[in-house]
Design a protein around this motif. Structure first.
Motif, mmCIF file in Angstrom:
data_model
loop_
_atom_site.group_PDB
_atom_site.id
_atom_site.type_symbol
_atom_site.label_atom_id
_atom_site.label_comp_id
_atom_site.label_asym_id
_atom_site.label_seq_id
_atom_site.Cartn_x
_atom_site.Cartn_y
_atom_site.Cartn_z
ATOM 1 N N PRO A 274 0.806 -1.230 0.000
ATOM 2 C CA PRO A 274 0.000 0.000 0.000
ATOM 3 C C PRO A 274 0.836 1.277 0.000
ATOM 4 N N GLY A 275 2.020 1.236 0.587
ATOM 5 C CA GLY A 275 2.838 2.432 0.682
ATOM 6 C C GLY A 275 3.737 2.684 -0.509
ATOM 7 N N VAL A 276 3.623 1.836 -1.540
ATOM 8 C CA VAL A 276 4.494 1.929 -2.716
ATOM 9 C C VAL A 276 3.668 2.291 -3.944
ATOM 10 N N ARG A 277 4.209 3.169 -4.753
ATOM 11 C CA ARG A 277 3.628 3.474 -6.068
ATOM 12 C C ARG A 277 4.625 3.004 -7.119
ATOM 13 N N LEU A 278 4.225 2.035 -7.924
ATOM 14 C CA LEU A 278 5.114 1.451 -8.922
ATOM 15 C C LEU A 278 4.761 1.974 -10.305
ATOM 16 N N SER A 279 5.750 2.439 -11.049
ATOM 17 C CA SER A 279 5.552 2.904 -12.421
ATOM 18 C C SER A 279 6.514 2.173 -13.347
ATOM 19 N N MET A 280 6.031 1.810 -14.535
ATOM 20 C CA MET A 280 6.882 1.256 -15.575
ATOM 21 C C MET A 280 7.244 2.377 -16.538
ATOM 22 N N LEU A 431 13.198 -12.002 -4.327
ATOM 23 C CA LEU A 431 13.578 -11.682 -2.943
ATOM 24 C C LEU A 431 12.476 -10.995 -2.165
ATOM 25 N N PHE A 432 11.609 -10.240 -2.832
ATOM 26 C CA PHE A 432 10.611 -9.469 -2.094
ATOM 27 C C PHE A 432 9.354 -10.263 -1.759
ATOM 28 N N ARG A 433 9.304 -11.534 -2.137
ATOM 29 C CA ARG A 433 8.162 -12.359 -1.734
ATOM 30 C C ARG A 433 8.173 -12.646 -0.238
ATOM 31 N N ALA A 434 9.344 -12.597 0.391
ATOM 32 C CA ALA A 434 9.460 -12.860 1.831
ATOM 33 C C ALA A 434 8.986 -11.629 2.596
ATOM 34 N N ASP A 435 7.906 -11.772 3.344
ATOM 35 C CA ASP A 435 7.275 -10.625 3.996
ATOM 36 C C ASP A 435 8.216 -9.931 4.980
ATOM 37 N N GLY A 436 8.908 -10.719 5.807
ATOM 38 C CA GLY A 436 9.779 -10.126 6.807
ATOM 39 C C GLY A 436 10.925 -9.355 6.181
ATOM 40 N N TYR A 437 11.573 -9.945 5.196
ATOM 41 C CA TYR A 437 12.679 -9.266 4.523
ATOM 42 C C TYR A 437 12.188 -8.015 3.805
ATOM 43 N N ARG A 438 11.046 -8.111 3.123
ATOM 44 C CA ARG A 438 10.528 -6.949 2.390
ATOM 45 C C ARG A 438 10.271 -5.769 3.334
ATOM 46 N N ARG A 439 9.724 -6.065 4.517
ATOM 47 C CA ARG A 439 9.463 -4.990 5.487
ATOM 48 C C ARG A 439 10.768 -4.351 5.952
ATOM 49 N N VAL A 440 11.748 -5.172 6.266
ATOM 50 C CA VAL A 440 13.041 -4.661 6.720
ATOM 51 C C VAL A 440 13.678 -3.799 5.632
ATOM 52 N N TRP A 441 13.653 -4.279 4.404
ATOM 53 C CA TRP A 441 14.297 -3.573 3.304
ATOM 54 C C TRP A 441 13.598 -2.250 3.010
ATOM 55 N N LEU A 442 12.259 -2.249 2.966
ATOM 56 C CA LEU A 442 11.523 -1.015 2.701
ATOM 57 C C LEU A 442 11.758 0.013 3.803
ATOM 58 N N ASP A 443 11.758 -0.443 5.049
ATOM 59 C CA ASP A 443 12.012 0.484 6.156
ATOM 60 C C ASP A 443 13.394 1.117 6.024
ATOM 61 N N ARG A 444 14.383 0.318 5.635
ATOM 62 C CA ARG A 444 15.740 0.835 5.471
ATOM 63 C C ARG A 444 15.806 1.858 4.345
ATOM 64 N N MET A 445 14.994 1.667 3.312
ATOM 65 C CA MET A 445 14.996 2.589 2.189
ATOM 66 C C MET A 445 14.259 3.890 2.491
ATOM 67 N N VAL A 448 7.364 3.288 3.706
ATOM 68 C CA VAL A 448 6.469 2.828 4.768
ATOM 69 C C VAL A 448 6.022 1.419 4.409
ATOM 70 N N SER A 449 6.468 0.440 5.178
ATOM 71 C CA SER A 449 6.086 -0.948 4.909
ATOM 72 C C SER A 449 4.734 -1.239 5.545
ATOM 73 N N SER A 450 4.214 -2.434 5.277
ATOM 74 C CA SER A 450 2.903 -2.829 5.802
ATOM 75 C C SER A 450 2.975 -4.251 6.329
ATOM 76 N N ASP A 451 1.850 -4.747 6.801
ATOM 77 C CA ASP A 451 1.786 -6.128 7.272
ATOM 78 C C ASP A 451 1.286 -7.067 6.173
ATOM 79 N N LEU A 452 1.438 -6.667 4.917
ATOM 80 C CA LEU A 452 1.014 -7.495 3.793
ATOM 81 C C LEU A 452 1.641 -8.880 3.864
ATOM 82 N N ALA A 453 0.803 -9.910 3.773
ATOM 83 C CA ALA A 453 1.268 -11.295 3.640
ATOM 84 C C ALA A 453 1.115 -11.653 2.169
#
Length: 487
Positions: A274-280, A431-445, A448-453
């Motif tokens: 939800p906190g990401v806007r993706l553009s191609m 790599l971003f399919r793993a919920d825990g890693y994705r949250r850690v990585w987004l927070d570091r960047m 705003v990460s979410s609890d998306l499973a």
């Protein structure tokens, strides 16, 4: 056991065959059947790696998920991976066997029927039902000689066919009746009926057209399937299906739509956040100034797509983005582009030679013929967060920025990060399919990460798709039409 089988072919390309097979598979699994997917021949650069180190089309991996089974190389025994406008890498039962031009493949494809039938036989012996997906359209009768993807396979295996038309494009009546007109009578006899896909609005408005198709084709209709908006929430196989832009999140991720983009499933979990806007970013478009992260995705032709990138002026945009403090992530071929040079002395991806890279990472890549195909478990060096990914590439990369690894795999450093931490490169996909890693990585960047499973998210969409097809397709009649191969 010997499974019954049913094949879904399209009256044109991109009519939604892959999604229909996935939804039908999930619907029949929910009825208690053991279902397996099969596509004799696929053409895609978006491949999935199987547990035994082979590769198949990403759509068949999604269909396997819909069936509740692990993907195997038998689910897509022939995979064509375009490298140029006229040539493609040929993968047979998960292994690369060479690169062929279009004319050469046309002469050779009949010889591939044997491994196709071998793989199909193994699946048919292990299931109640095999759902087969065609490729392109049987209406392309100029390609019928030696065909293994559509009617050539259906005739050889004795599998009945459901023909699907795409009403969203317009002209669906001509699509189906026209297909009937150009087919050889013996091929046409394999078709048990048709379905209409991607209808927007009230399907009852198409009643007259539906009856006209039945009358003029002589085939029965199995239903009109309304547009399924949640299809965009499932992993896409074709780069043409990637959204131009979407989402309302504040953190803007821009992915460069390279001409030979490959293995772009890395984007799906990010797009679902939800906190990401993706553009191609398409050819001819400038990199937007509000981009927080630019992704250089995988590609089937690293040096070729690096030339494509420069032709768009994106190299200048990327340099300005980095000067402004923006972040860059290169994955697989995108990682190779970020370095100082790409060397291909054997001409594995084109003419032998060396191409200057973007110089955003202090690494150099040299192409080697050995292809790395494997599933891996990796950890994030900073947090220790674990994730599953896969590698699918040729080439070895080394240099000073490898002293700051992106990840660790089996105790070894993987990837590279610039000294300021803003430019990153990795060979790891998924790599971003793993919920825990994705949250850690987004927070570091700074996002705003979410609890998306994410896994549960995809499963829920597949369930909704199955219910959608249960409502709008006569699945009982389709199951009755399925028969044992050769029957």
């Amino acid at each position: 056991m010997t499974a019954r089988a049913l094949m879904v072919q399209g009256a044109g390309s991109n009519v939604g065959k892959s999604l229909l097979v996935a939804g039908m598979a999930r619907a029949f699994v929910r009825r208690g059947l053991a279902v397996l997917p099969f596509k004799p021949q696929n053409m895609s650069n978006n491949a999935a790696v199987t547990a035994d180190g082979g590769e198949i089309g990403r759509a068949q991996a999604l269909q396997a998920l819909a069936c509740g089974v692990a993907p195997t190389v038998d689910m897509n025994p022939v995979l064509l991976k375009p490298e140029t406008e006229t040539g493609a890498q040929v993968v047979v039962q998960g292994r690369r066997v060479g690169t062929l031009g279009a004319g050469d493949f046309g002469a050779r494809k009949a010889s591939l029927l044997a491994p196709v039938m071998e793989s199909f036989g193994r699946l048919a012996a292990a299931a109640d039902l095999v759902l087969v997906e065609g490729a392109g359209s049987p209406a392309e009768v100029n390609l019928r000689a030696g065909d293994i993807a559509n009617m050539g396979f259906a005739r050889a295996a004795g599998v009945p066919v459901l023909l699907v038309g795409d009403i969203d494009r317009g002209g669906v009546i001509a699509q189906i009746i026209g297909t009937r007109a150009v087919l050889d009578p013996a091929d046409a006899a394999m078709i048990g009926g048709f379905a209409i896909n991607k209808f927007r609005g009230d399907p009852r408005l198409f009643e007259d057209g539906y009856r006209r198709i039945e009358a003029q084709s002589g085939w029965r209709g199995f239903g009109v399937v309304p547009w399924f908006a949640d299809a965009a929430r499932l992993p896409a196989e074709d780069a043409l299906d990637l959204p131009r832009g979407g989402g309302t999140g504040g953190w803007h991720v821009v992915c460069l739509a390279l001409s030979r983009i490959a293995n772009f499933d890395d984007l799906d979990p990010l797009a679902a956040e939800p906190g990401v806007r993706l553009s191609m970013l398409r050819a001819g478009e400038a990199l937007p100034g509000d981009a927080d992260l630019v992704i250089l995705p995988g590609t089937k032709s690293t040096r070729g797509d690096l030339a494509f990138l420069r032709a768009q002026g994106w190299d200048i945009d990327l340099a300005a983005h980095v000067r402004r403090g923006g972040r860059v992530l290169g994955l697989c071929g995108g990682y190779q582009m970020l370095g100082r040079a790409i060397r291909d002395p054997q001409g594995l991806e084109g003419p032998p030679g060396e191409t200057a890279g973007l110089g955003l990472l202090d690494v150099v890549t040299e192409m080697h013929p050995e292809k790395r195909l494997s599933e891996v478990t990796a950890t994030d060096p900073a947090s220790g967060a674990e994730f599953q990914g896969y590698e699918i590439h040729i080439g070895r990369t080394d240099g000073a920025d490898r002293a700051r690894p992106f990840a660790r795999v089996a105790g070894a450093d993987e990837g590279a990060v610039s000294a300021d931490g803003r430019v990153m490169g990795s060979y790891l996909h998924g790599l971003f399919r793993a919920d825990g890693y994705r949250r850690v990585w987004l927070d570091r960047m700074g996002a705003v990460s979410s609890d998306l499973a994410y896994g549960a998210h995809v499963e829920a969409v597949l369930d909704r798709l199955a219910r959608h097809l249960e409502t709008h397709l006569d699945l009982d009649a389709l199951l009755a039409m399925a028969r044992q191969p050769g029957g």
